[in-house]
Design a protein around this motif. Structure first.
Motif, PDB file in Angstrom:
ATOM      1  N   LYS B 129      54.912  27.209  66.201  1.00  0.00           N
ATOM      2  CA  LYS B 129      54.228  26.046  66.540  1.00  0.00           C
ATOM      3  C   LYS B 129      54.714  24.729  66.064  1.00  0.00           C
ATOM      4  O   LYS B 129      54.205  23.594  66.341  1.00  0.00           O
ATOM      5  N   ILE B 130      55.886  24.861  65.415  1.00  0.00           N
ATOM      6  CA  ILE B 130      56.637  23.562  64.879  1.00  0.00           C
ATOM      7  C   ILE B 130      57.821  23.559  65.218  1.00  0.00           C
ATOM      8  O   ILE B 130      58.639  24.439  65.786  1.00  0.00           O
ATOM      9  N   GLU B 165      55.566  34.738  49.765  1.00  0.00           N
ATOM     10  CA  GLU B 165      55.755  35.208  51.111  1.00  0.00           C
ATOM     11  C   GLU B 165      56.156  33.844  51.821  1.00  0.00           C
ATOM     12  O   GLU B 165      55.396  33.200  52.587  1.00  0.00           O
ATOM     13  N   ALA B 166      57.299  33.283  51.766  1.00  0.00           N
ATOM     14  CA  ALA B 166      58.099  32.124  52.239  1.00  0.00           C
ATOM     15  C   ALA B 166      59.498  32.436  52.718  1.00  0.00           C
ATOM     16  O   ALA B 166      60.331  33.639  52.282  1.00  0.00           O
ATOM     17  N   VAL B 184      59.115  27.561  54.826  1.00  0.00           N
ATOM     18  CA  VAL B 184      58.014  27.651  55.793  1.00  0.00           C
ATOM     19  C   VAL B 184      57.266  29.015  55.399  1.00  0.00           C
ATOM     20  O   VAL B 184      57.784  29.868  54.582  1.00  0.00           O
ATOM     21  N   PRO B 185      56.145  29.178  55.883  1.00  0.00           N
ATOM     22  CA  PRO B 185      55.459  30.583  55.660  1.00  0.00           C
ATOM     23  C   PRO B 185      55.938  31.739  56.322  1.00  0.00           C
ATOM     24  O   PRO B 185      56.553  31.386  57.375  1.00  0.00           O
ATOM     25  N   GLU B 188      55.166  32.408  59.945  1.00  0.00           N
ATOM     26  CA  GLU B 188      55.835  31.775  61.124  1.00  0.00           C
ATOM     27  C   GLU B 188      57.275  32.365  61.599  1.00  0.00           C
ATOM     28  O   GLU B 188      58.075  32.118  60.722  1.00  0.00           O
TER      29      GLU B 188
END
Lengths: 255, 255, 255, 255
Positions: B129-130, B165-166, B184-185, B188
């Motif tokens: 989404k990014i 969780e990254a 970011v997560p 993703e």
């Protein structure tokens, strides 16, 4: 621009720092820049009120709705089709001689730093289960992901996705070659001990707006707030877009 | 030390890279350094088998059990009193002309980089989404928190708590003043497009052990693996302790 | 764009890498990008021939004369009113088993790095009178001030004024938290020892254009060249201007 | 340790900050830490008096002679066999409304920074012939090579050989992704303009010891002092040795 004079709810609320509006409200408009949204978040997040951040000045990371757009956003909102961006907030508790003397919440960052002439301060930092160690620096920033593009990035911290549950710990000018910014989970409380021996005044600053003097021996306990800031029309996609336009994020000369 | 010759289950297993042991097993011993644990994790995590990482060389971040301690750890384990550290793993899928041509998992990092003479490669990076944008650099590292103390920290990345969780995205020598490591997560997916025009060979490397050549036009899709590495006696406290002793983490001269 | 097709003086010279034109010349035109100027400098600086760097592609740090401007610059030059920018060049000597096996000069940088899969190499670095110590990294860059805006800045090095007599030593992805770029005087020779134990091929690269394989035990001696590159219409002011336009140098969001 | 209690020459001098001893002297002893040497340098360098820096506390970069060694150093000195390390010093002139209102010299650094709560200040920086541009930051450090291991390195600056003729310009927490430390020649005066619009008090600090408030519109002109600090038994070799022991300089885990 970024003064704290702005705050509005349906039509009649005029907020000032310190004066927490009683509510109940359905929605808060923030008219100003990022600083105004920070104030609005501290006032509204505990009440569970979402914020529509209308940007009156230069483009902001969280004040991302242009004045011409707000009507359209508002209508979408009434129809229920605008998602809320849930943002981690932090609380800081100051303990002195075994008693809590101050507490506040913030959306961007908690900063423990020297005041006056730039001088090294002495902090000991740990988590509930982890040991980070001594910091000899101008100070320390504990930032939320939302705050990762503010003071923390200036101190060399990473950019963190705004909807993560993480805290960035960035030293300010550490007198060490081997210190690095660190990212820890939001459910790990961070305990900053102001050591007994200091050669400078030490200040606690939250969101760059709330300032408390600290004393040698004080402990600042930083943890996740029990509420979140709910931002309207200011989601992750906006965040990454602003990163390019406002901070000139660039991967290379022809990017 | 860090060769791949080591792998053991109850008493008789001798693993080699590529040969995934069939199981079922209750426990895998990793005898070696961090590199051996990386291999063990790729082999054992899909089977849900926990790993007891005995360190035969210098102190490691994940190979943290000293040979003299393993008996004691093992006994605690039999009595059920040793917690497992659950660690995020990543998967990378290579897509070429619309087809998946390769996939693998890793515990430390996925690296897309130039081979041969150091030359800038051209990548376009985005999430689902990014948009992160173009990277002009020697390459890009997508690291787990476990891998944050490996190649990523050498490239300037932050230290990330090992149980988060990254995913850390660190450019390698970006030809830009305004690029920064990003967190970011883990949910993703990160999509790295190898642009059509390249002046250098491009390689995909996972955990520094699996190597695949990439072609211009390839897409590498990096996402969380459906399983986790389960490490015995190698928890967060150990991680922070090793940070001080192995990387000389220090907040200042008298720290 | 950046190919080595060098056009030069009186009208008929067509240079190729390796073919050093005999001269004598009064002036060399470099038609291309920064890479072309690097080639021209290696060919012309030993002969004492100044270079007029006409930029045929995107703006360069050293190829700064626009095609439309060159006539005007050339006329000023004939009238003697164009100053020469004198730029430090470096020489690298490779010693193997007590013998010199290779030597070359460069305008930007000498790089000792791993080839193939990114792997840590082991270097020991010292000056004639000073000890820098061991480097565990992807490599090491010794850059001139002219080269400070090229590979060195990508590795985290400082920007250095282009007419200084200094060498920047920047590690590439050092496996250490406590390494930093270093600036030493140009008259201090830098000695890079390729240690005996290596797990990767090691390469010597100069200006990104000359490549020599190195062997364990080799010593690379980097020192100031006995000649300088003389650049026409490419002085310090141009350098700082290009810094803003090409690298987006910026002090802040409204700068 | 770092108090200003300066003991000096022929046996009877007892210096205090501000009281510049009249001389003539042949030699000044500095008994203390690095801070004491900074004071001694500001007092003695204009008189051309060399300094023997005896270190009474923890190891210093410039206070490098151990108390047990000083006798031996002193005897070598009498026999003329101890070299002097010549160190660049800086002068800063403050101009307000067209008049010079303050001037001082220093051995480590000139810092223009915000006081009180950490707030961004607005500076415009240029050289006599070059343009650096606007800085939006907590401040700016102009450091000598001697000062490169002090505040400048904490702000991310490079290590610079202590006998070079260079000035390092390091921003303090710049609100920009694309700013970098810069190294310029010592004969280029640096002009720092305090812009008219400020939201914080601005201070000039020299060597961390001399403090002057600045006003919006002030200009600080930083240039090489007409004299040098002459340090006994504190040469380049010592500098690099202290770098390893005091700042834990390290190229890698087994370095």
């Amino acid at each position: 621009l970024e003064k704290m004079e702005i705050e509005a709810v349906p039509f009649t609320f005029d907020g000032k720092p310190g004066a927490i509006p009683p509510g109940p409200f359905d929605l808060a408009f923030s008219l100003g820049g990022d600083g105004t949204v920070l104030y609005a978040a501290r006032a509204m997040a505990p009440l569970g009120v979402p914020i529509l951040p209308i940007n009156l000045g230069t483009l902001g990371f969280i004040a991302a709705v242009h004045p011409e757009e707000w009507n359209s956003v508002f209508e979408h909102l009434l129809r229920g089709s605008v998602p809320l961006s849930q943002r981690l907030m932090l609380e800081a508790w100051v303990e002195r001689d075994g008693k809590s003397v101050a507490t506040a919440s913030c959306l961007n960052d908690v900063v423990v730093s020297s005041s006056g002439i730039a001088k090294i301060i002495r902090l000991h930092v740990k988590g509930e289960k982890i040991r980070l160690g001594n910091y000899r620096s101008d100070g320390l920033i504990a930032a939320t992901p939302t705050g990762s593009t503010a003071y923390s990035v200036a101190a060399g911290g990473p950019i963190v996705d705004p909807e993560m549950e993480a805290v960035i710990i960035s030293p300010i000018c550490p007198f060490s070659l081997s210190n690095r910014p660190m990212v820890v989970p939001a459910d790990e409380a961070i305990i900053v001990e102001v050591e007994a021996e200091q050669r400078s005044e030490v200040l606690l600053t939250m969101d760059g707006q709330i300032v408390e003097p600290l004393e040698p021996g004080d402990t600042v306990r930083i943890s996740r707030a029990p509420f979140k800031a709910q931002l309207i029309a200011s989601d992750r996609e906006v965040f990454y877009r602003v990163l390019h336009s406002k901070l000139n994020w660039s991967g290379g000369p022809d990017a």
